[in-house]
Motif scaffolding. Structure first.
Motif, PDB file in Angstrom:
ATOM      1  N   ALA A   1       0.827  -1.212   0.000  1.00 64.74           N
ATOM      2  CA  ALA A   1       0.000   0.000   0.000  1.00 64.74           C
ATOM      3  C   ALA A   1       0.855   1.254   0.000  1.00 64.74           C
ATOM      4  O   ALA A   1       0.549   2.234  -0.661  1.00 64.74           O
ATOM      5  N   VAL A   2       1.954   1.212   0.795  1.00 67.33           N
ATOM      6  CA  VAL A   2       2.852   2.365   0.854  1.00 67.33           C
ATOM      7  C   VAL A   2       3.472   2.607  -0.511  1.00 67.33           C
ATOM      8  O   VAL A   2       3.537   3.733  -1.004  1.00 67.33           O
ATOM      9  N   VAL A   3       3.932   1.491  -1.161  1.00 66.36           N
ATOM     10  CA  VAL A   3       4.556   1.625  -2.471  1.00 66.36           C
ATOM     11  C   VAL A   3       3.561   2.137  -3.499  1.00 66.36           C
ATOM     12  O   VAL A   3       3.867   2.987  -4.333  1.00 66.36           O
ATOM     13  N   SER A   4       2.321   1.625  -3.445  1.00 67.76           N
ATOM     14  CA  SER A   4       1.291   2.069  -4.383  1.00 67.76           C
ATOM     15  C   SER A   4       0.981   3.549  -4.213  1.00 67.76           C
ATOM     16  O   SER A   4       0.845   4.295  -5.190  1.00 67.76           O
ATOM     17  N   THR A   5       0.865   3.987  -2.955  1.00 64.75           N
ATOM     18  CA  THR A   5       0.592   5.404  -2.680  1.00 64.75           C
ATOM     19  C   THR A   5       1.704   6.287  -3.208  1.00 64.75           C
ATOM     20  O   THR A   5       1.468   7.329  -3.820  1.00 64.75           O
ATOM     21  N   GLN A   6       2.946   5.859  -2.980  1.00 61.12           N
ATOM     22  CA  GLN A   6       4.068   6.674  -3.418  1.00 61.12           C
ATOM     23  C   GLN A   6       4.257   6.636  -4.927  1.00 61.12           C
ATOM     24  O   GLN A   6       4.796   7.573  -5.509  1.00 61.12           O
ATOM     25  N   SER A   7       3.830   5.552  -5.582  1.00 65.21           N
ATOM     26  CA  SER A   7       3.857   5.516  -7.040  1.00 65.21           C
ATOM     27  C   SER A   7       2.944   6.600  -7.602  1.00 65.21           C
ATOM     28  O   SER A   7       3.297   7.304  -8.554  1.00 65.21           O
ATOM     29  N   THR A   8       1.765   6.743  -6.997  1.00 63.01           N
ATOM     30  CA  THR A   8       0.838   7.799  -7.410  1.00 63.01           C
ATOM     31  C   THR A   8       1.441   9.171  -7.162  1.00 63.01           C
ATOM     32  O   THR A   8       1.356  10.066  -8.018  1.00 63.01           O
ATOM     33  N   GLY A   9       2.057   9.341  -5.978  1.00 66.98           N
ATOM     34  CA  GLY A   9       2.698  10.611  -5.667  1.00 66.98           C
ATOM     35  C   GLY A   9       3.823  10.943  -6.631  1.00 66.98           C
ATOM     36  O   GLY A   9       4.015  12.100  -7.010  1.00 66.98           O
ATOM     37  N   THR A  10       4.578   9.929  -7.035  1.00 68.95           N
ATOM     38  CA  THR A  10       5.676  10.147  -7.982  1.00 68.95           C
ATOM     39  C   THR A  10       5.149  10.589  -9.334  1.00 68.95           C
ATOM     40  O   THR A  10       5.715  11.489  -9.973  1.00 68.95           O
ATOM     41  N   ILE A  11       4.061   9.984  -9.789  1.00 70.27           N
ATOM     42  CA  ILE A  11       3.443  10.381 -11.060  1.00 70.27           C
ATOM     43  C   ILE A  11       2.970  11.830 -10.998  1.00 70.27           C
ATOM     44  O   ILE A  11       3.158  12.614 -11.945  1.00 70.27           O
ATOM     45  N   ILE A  12       2.362  12.215  -9.870  1.00 71.44           N
ATOM     46  CA  ILE A  12       1.915  13.596  -9.684  1.00 71.44           C
ATOM     47  C   ILE A  12       3.089  14.565  -9.768  1.00 71.44           C
ATOM     48  O   ILE A  12       3.022  15.608 -10.428  1.00 71.44           O
ATOM     49  N   CYS A  13       4.189  14.203  -9.125  1.00 70.49           N
ATOM     50  CA  CYS A  13       5.370  15.075  -9.123  1.00 70.49           C
ATOM     51  C   CYS A  13       6.011  15.165 -10.506  1.00 70.49           C
ATOM     52  O   CYS A  13       6.512  16.223 -10.887  1.00 70.49           O
ATOM     53  N   ILE A  14       6.002  14.075 -11.265  1.00 74.25           N
ATOM     54  CA  ILE A  14       6.542  14.105 -12.625  1.00 74.25           C
ATOM     55  C   ILE A  14       5.705  15.035 -13.502  1.00 74.25           C
ATOM     56  O   ILE A  14       6.245  15.838 -14.285  1.00 74.25           O
ATOM     57  N   LEU A  15       4.379  14.954 -13.362  1.00 75.91           N
ATOM     58  CA  LEU A  15       3.497  15.864 -14.103  1.00 75.91           C
ATOM     59  C   LEU A  15       3.736  17.315 -13.690  1.00 75.91           C
ATOM     60  O   LEU A  15       3.768  18.218 -14.537  1.00 75.91           O
ATOM     61  N   GLY A  16       3.900  17.543 -12.381  1.00 75.97           N
ATOM     62  CA  GLY A  16       4.194  18.891 -11.895  1.00 75.97           C
ATOM     63  C   GLY A  16       5.498  19.421 -12.445  1.00 75.97           C
ATOM     64  O   GLY A  16       5.608  20.598 -12.829  1.00 75.97           O
ATOM     65  N   LEU A  17       6.509  18.556 -12.507  1.00 73.97           N
ATOM     66  CA  LEU A  17       7.811  18.943 -13.049  1.00 73.97           C
ATOM     67  C   LEU A  17       7.690  19.326 -14.524  1.00 73.97           C
ATOM     68  O   LEU A  17       8.226  20.358 -14.964  1.00 73.97           O
ATOM     69  N   LEU A  18       6.966  18.525 -15.300  1.00 76.50           N
ATOM     70  CA  LEU A  18       6.827  18.791 -16.729  1.00 76.50           C
ATOM     71  C   LEU A  18       6.022  20.071 -16.977  1.00 76.50           C
ATOM     72  O   LEU A  18       6.413  20.910 -17.806  1.00 76.50           O
ATOM     73  N   LEU A  19       4.904  20.234 -16.258  1.00 75.35           N
ATOM     74  CA  LEU A  19       4.053  21.413 -16.473  1.00 75.35           C
ATOM     75  C   LEU A  19       4.750  22.695 -16.019  1.00 75.35           C
ATOM     76  O   LEU A  19       4.644  23.732 -16.692  1.00 75.35           O
ATOM     77  N   SER A  20       5.451  22.654 -14.894  1.00 72.16           N
ATOM     78  CA  SER A  20       6.167  23.840 -14.416  1.00 72.16           C
ATOM     79  C   SER A  20       7.305  24.214 -15.357  1.00 72.16           C
ATOM     80  O   SER A  20       7.564  25.398 -15.601  1.00 72.16           O
ATOM     81  N   SER A  21       7.991  23.207 -15.902  1.00 73.32           N
ATOM     82  CA  SER A  21       9.051  23.469 -16.881  1.00 73.32           C
ATOM     83  C   SER A  21       8.463  24.082 -18.149  1.00 73.32           C
ATOM     84  O   SER A  21       9.032  25.018 -18.729  1.00 73.32           O
ATOM     85  N   LEU A  22       7.302  23.566 -18.580  1.00 75.28           N
ATOM     86  CA  LEU A  22       6.628  24.124 -19.753  1.00 75.28           C
ATOM     87  C   LEU A  22       6.178  25.551 -19.499  1.00 75.28           C
ATOM     88  O   LEU A  22       6.256  26.410 -20.388  1.00 75.28           O
ATOM     89  N   GLU A  23       5.742  25.817 -18.280  1.00 75.20           N
ATOM     90  CA  GLU A  23       5.324  27.173 -17.912  1.00 75.20           C
ATOM     91  C   GLU A  23       6.493  28.144 -18.035  1.00 75.20           C
ATOM     92  O   GLU A  23       6.345  29.250 -18.583  1.00 75.20           O
ATOM     93  N   ILE A  24       7.672  27.756 -17.542  1.00 76.66           N
ATOM     94  CA  ILE A  24       8.845  28.616 -17.643  1.00 76.66           C
ATOM     95  C   ILE A  24       9.220  28.835 -19.103  1.00 76.66           C
ATOM     96  O   ILE A  24       9.580  29.953 -19.516  1.00 76.66           O
ATOM     97  N   TYR A  25       9.127  27.782 -19.919  1.00 80.13           N
ATOM     98  CA  TYR A  25       9.434  27.909 -21.350  1.00 80.13           C
ATOM     99  C   TYR A  25       8.515  28.929 -22.009  1.00 80.13           C
ATOM    100  O   TYR A  25       8.969  29.788 -22.775  1.00 80.13           O
TER     101      TYR A  25
END
Length: 294
Positions: A1-25
């Motif tokens: 359950a911990v791993v599953s929860t953190q997998s979701t959190g990691t996906i959220i952070c990857i999306l945040g990283l991509l969108l924030s980088s696109l925003e700066i661009y």
């Protein structure tokens, strides 16, 4: 359950990283605001990128147990670096809101003096002054760890590493005080707008969306840290981790949705071609008419 929860959190952070980088661009090359406004929005986007990076490493450390110290429950170098970065960079979210909020408060409260008070030089100074506490906090944590005042431990129950310190006051101040200042300044700004019956301008609408969404995202974490609210691990993951990290997705979306040039730029690929075709048609039509007159 911990791993599953953190997998979701990691996906959220990857999306945040991509969108924030696109925003700066887009801020730097496509959908620009004024110079100072670009700086303030970019500053928030940089903070979102750093927080997203911490979240990605957090998820990777939990998913891959060898990185954090399992199976001997001893913290690795990855674990130590993550613990110090987590304690420092997660505070950047509230600190990065301060320059943007100060700028909008001055624009609303002192509109005639805003142009002279907020220029490129003063904007850079305000932004730098907000990042200096993070540098001081990083040095503080590094010195404390080097002297043995704090320990980095691997928590087997949560499958992650963290810092065990005697006094959390510096970190509480670093996240609680900026959060409180932003909340007070934005409340004062809203009171002035309502009292004077002013309308929200374009940049005020964008910045308000970013400030409000950030305050909502950070509020559970601030309350939890400041008052030590008892909660289960699952509640902690949803309120003080997932909601905290998801702000890196919300802020870029607020910018893209609220900015009127987003739709203009999105339709620019088809627009010029249609315009050129219509211009060529009208030019050919005029030439035909001239030929007939001759």
């Amino acid at each position: 359950a911990v791993v599953s929860t953190q997998s979701t959190g990691t996906i959220i952070c990857i999306l945040g990283l991509l969108l924030s980088s696109l925003e700066i661009y887009f801020l730097r090359s496509k959908i620009r605001l004024s110079a100072c406004q670009n700086l303030f929005i970019t500053n928030v986007a940089v903070s979102d990128i750093l927080v997203s990076l911490v979240g990605i490493f957090r998820g990777l450390g939990i998913i891959s147990s060898d990185l954090v110290g399992a199976p001997d429950n001893q913290p690795t170098g990855f674990c130590i670096g993550y613990a110090i970065a987590l304690a420092t960079l997660t505070n950047s979210g509230t600190l990065a809101l301060l320059p943007l909020t100060v700028d909008r408060l001055i624009a609303v409260a002192f509109p005639l003096n805003h142009a002279s008070a907020i220029n490129t030089r003063s904007s850079l100074g305000i932004i730098a002054s907000c990042w200096l506490p993070l540098l001081a906090l990083f040095l503080y944590d590094t010195v404390e760890y080097s002297t043995g005042a704090v320990q980095v431990k691997f928590f087997e129950k949560y499958h992650r590493c963290g810092m065990v310190r005697i006094s959390p006051i510096p970190h509480l101040c670093a996240i609680f005080i900026p959060f409180l200042l932003v909340l007070i300044m934005y409340t004062v700004m809203l009171a002035i707008i309502i009292k004077s019956s002013r309308q929200f301008g374009r940049f005020l609408a964008i910045s308000s969306g970013i400030i409000v969404s950030s305050l909502i995202s950070y509020a559970p974490t601030v309350i939890s840290l400041a008052w030590n609210v008892p909660k289960s691990y699952e509640v902690s993951q949803i309120l003080t981790v997932t909601l905290f990290y998801i702000n890196g997705i919300i802020n870029p979306l607020v910018y893209f949705v609220a900015h009127p040039k987003t739709r203009e730029y999105a339709g620019r690929s088809g627009g010029p071609r249609r315009e050129n075709l219509s211009m060529n048609f009208s030019q050919n039509h005029e030439l035909e008419n001239v030929a007939r007159l001759d």
